[in-house]
Design a protein around this motif. Sequence first.
Motif, short mmCIF file in Angstrom:
data_model
loop_
_atom_site.label_atom_id
_atom_site.label_comp_id
_atom_site.label_asym_id
_atom_site.label_seq_id
_atom_site.Cartn_x
_atom_site.Cartn_y
_atom_site.Cartn_z
N GLY B 169 4.34 4.52 -2.60
CA GLY B 169 5.27 3.54 -2.03
C GLY B 169 6.70 4.05 -2.11
N ALA B 173 9.41 4.99 0.71
CA ALA B 173 10.74 4.39 0.67
C ALA B 173 11.81 5.48 0.72
CB ALA B 173 10.90 3.55 -0.59
N TYR B 286 12.07 -3.80 -3.84
CA TYR B 286 10.92 -3.28 -4.58
C TYR B 286 10.01 -4.42 -5.01
CZ TYR B 286 8.52 -0.96 -8.54
OH TYR B 286 7.60 -0.47 -9.42
N PRO B 303 8.45 -1.21 -0.59
CA PRO B 303 7.20 -0.81 -1.19
C PRO B 303 6.76 -1.91 -2.16
CG PRO B 303 9.01 0.36 -2.24
CD PRO B 303 9.62 -0.58 -1.23
N ASN B 338 -1.36 -1.42 4.46
CA ASN B 338 -1.00 -2.83 4.30
C ASN B 338 -2.20 -3.76 4.43
OD1 ASN B 338 1.80 -2.53 3.80
ND2 ASN B 338 2.07 -1.98 5.96
N PHE B 347 3.59 -0.66 2.09
CA PHE B 347 5.00 -0.56 2.47
C PHE B 347 5.17 -1.34 3.76
CE2 PHE B 347 8.73 1.18 4.53
CZ PHE B 347 9.62 1.38 3.47
N LYS B 349 7.62 -2.27 6.71
CA LYS B 349 8.87 -1.80 7.30
C LYS B 349 9.83 -2.95 7.53
CE LYS B 349 6.65 1.88 9.90
NZ LYS B 349 6.14 2.13 11.26
#
Lengths: 349, 416
Positions: B169, B173, B286, B303, B338, B347, B349
């Motif tokens: 993750g 990022a 986070y 993430p 996901n 993660f 977006k």
Amino acid sequence: MTRNKSRWINISFQFAAILLALLFTTIILLFSGAPPLQAYANIINGSIGSLKKFSDVLVAWVPLLLTTTGLLVTFTAGLWNIGIEGQITLGAIFTTGLLRLFQDSGLPPGLILILAMLAGMLGGALWASLAGALKTFGGVNEIFGGLGLNFVATALTLWLIFGPWKRPGIGSMSGTEPFPNHLWLPMISGTRLSIWAVIIGIIALAVIYIVLRGSYFGLRLKAVGKNIRSSFLIGIPTSRYMMSAFILCGALAGLAGAVQVTAVYHRLIPSISSGYGYLGLLVAMLINYKALLVIPVSLFFAALNIGSIQLPIILKLDSTLSGVLQGALVLFFLMMDGVRQRVLRKAER
Amino acid sequence: MKSKTLWILTSLLIVASLILAACGGGATEEPVATEPAAEEPTAPAAEAFKFGMLLVGPYNDHGWSQAHYDAGLYIQEKLPGSEMIYIDKVNPADRAGTTPAQLAEELLAQGAKVIIFNSDDMKDSALEFAQAHPDLPVIHASGDSAWTEGKDFRDLPMLANIMGRMEYGKMIAGCAAALTTQTGKIGYLGPLINDETRRLAASAYLGARYCWQNYLGKDPAELGFKVTWIGFWFNIPGVTSDPTQVADDFYNSGYDVVLSGIDTTEALVEAKKLKDAGQTVWAIPYDYKGSCEEATDVCLGVPYFNWGPAYLRYITAAQSGTWQAAWEWNSPDWADINNPDTSAVGFIKGAALSADASTKLDEFIGALAGGLNLWTGPINLQDGTAYLQEAQVATDQEVWYLPQLLEGMEGQSVSE
């Protein structure tokens, strides 16, 4: 006759304060859609529902008893020792330091534990004397000095836990490496309660009660608290008395820190003071600095803390409710006391 | 006379309070009327398979604890007949005089058949509790005590450790940050310094460096990556550095993207403020899936942990009696990172990620899925010592117990 009457007036005002606090909390509960009576029943059941639960209450009670007892001294001298949180913390740090130093020394555990308690008292007293020195020699109000020192104490704890005293391998939020069992204050089997901790708490209160009520020192301290100027004029060394009050209170706070390390957490953890200093300030205000009331009221506060654990489990309720009730009690007591004085003054006229 | 008014006043107050209290009670008279109210709800639910969770923060903290709480809800939904009971704010500051082990006993008393400790804080308590209940399934999230090859292995028959490989993750990022920065300088808002936070910051750097080099064709030496540790997982006024201030310092000294490694969203909030004032800045929060929602127009993505699938497997195993002690460090599901039912780490977006960056980021995720391992040598530690030789792939231990930040990263490596 009048004395009796004003006594009854006092009691009814206090009773009204309790009712108002309950009412206030009940309204908050209703607003959050929670069943108030069930919530109260859970708190009661969760604190005195069984012997085990009551022993948990006593575990939380001892440090609170110690800090409140300490605060009686500073309040008597007219001082607001907000720095008590830091004094608990430094007590815990000194205790941890001593235990680390002697844990492999081969000395008898009992002796190490006694030394650890004394170290805790020393740590708290030293930290308090800093706040005291800032007040008496530096002219820094003890509230600001104390708050600043609280921050420093927390920062110091974190630094020790993640720096010099970190566990072998990995620095952990869970604190320093736990001490071996023989360096724990012995517990009553089946509970987390150490009878030694309870004894220490009660002895501390007894000593302070006698000092404040029955000694020349206590009398003069009271004079300093009531009127510092006239005390000075009649020849009381006020600075020295204030310093002594800080040091006594700090020693007791440090002892609370030592109990946290040796009887509750068995290591140094980031928030070792657990807020007992601030809670102690609430209790001290609530009992209007009457030493004998320390026992029941701090017990009640500890019971609220432990009992409220049931709220999220059973009712999915936020357990800060106990904090609301504690805060409301203090507020309404202070408020009703103000109302009472007003009414009495009017009555006298 | 005066005292009479006083009495009237007092009585009025009392009566009013009693009436209100009675009204309050009215609605709930019924459940209370039955004396053992506490037991009542548990009796009919006796068949329900209860699992208990101890959350270090508030259950709705939009961070670490909520991610666990949501996993509990997920299990309730996926495993009919299961029921979560929990205690939140399990930390000594919020619950004076208690230990997580003691609170676990409370959950046990309420019928929990599995106990989940959700934080590193609770390490000693989790071990103590697992030791005291050798037959009860216990999970300590993020721990390493059940890892036979770990540095801190304890042989406890029913203790499981679960953690997501957030390293991936963080790489994603870091990549998003590198693809977006216009100044070539990325800030990392770190919590406290330990093995976990070090390896996460380093992973973010590895992701950033890779994308900077491979997708933008730029020289890694020109990529600035600075870690500033605030000293704790969240802001404690007077004790930690103020994360808002740290984020602000980053943004005002040319770092236009700040990655957060802490549990709260100051970096995002600060970015939003500066963006509204006309600056070009971004942030990456986070922990929690929904974090971007606080400030969508500066958020490059988040993430996050998805504890649901692993917990579901373990609770199901506990129910069917096939529980085994294990240490799990779970990767994302590379088919779809996901996917709420399969992926341990994801993660999401953010709206601020450009279309071009988004395409490249997908390419990067695809490369990771295809087996790209950024923890491959040559990798030097921050002080220049070689950590991984050419083509040497890091073992789990080498990643988990990373002793320093990496060469090319600016910032403190160890608490002094």
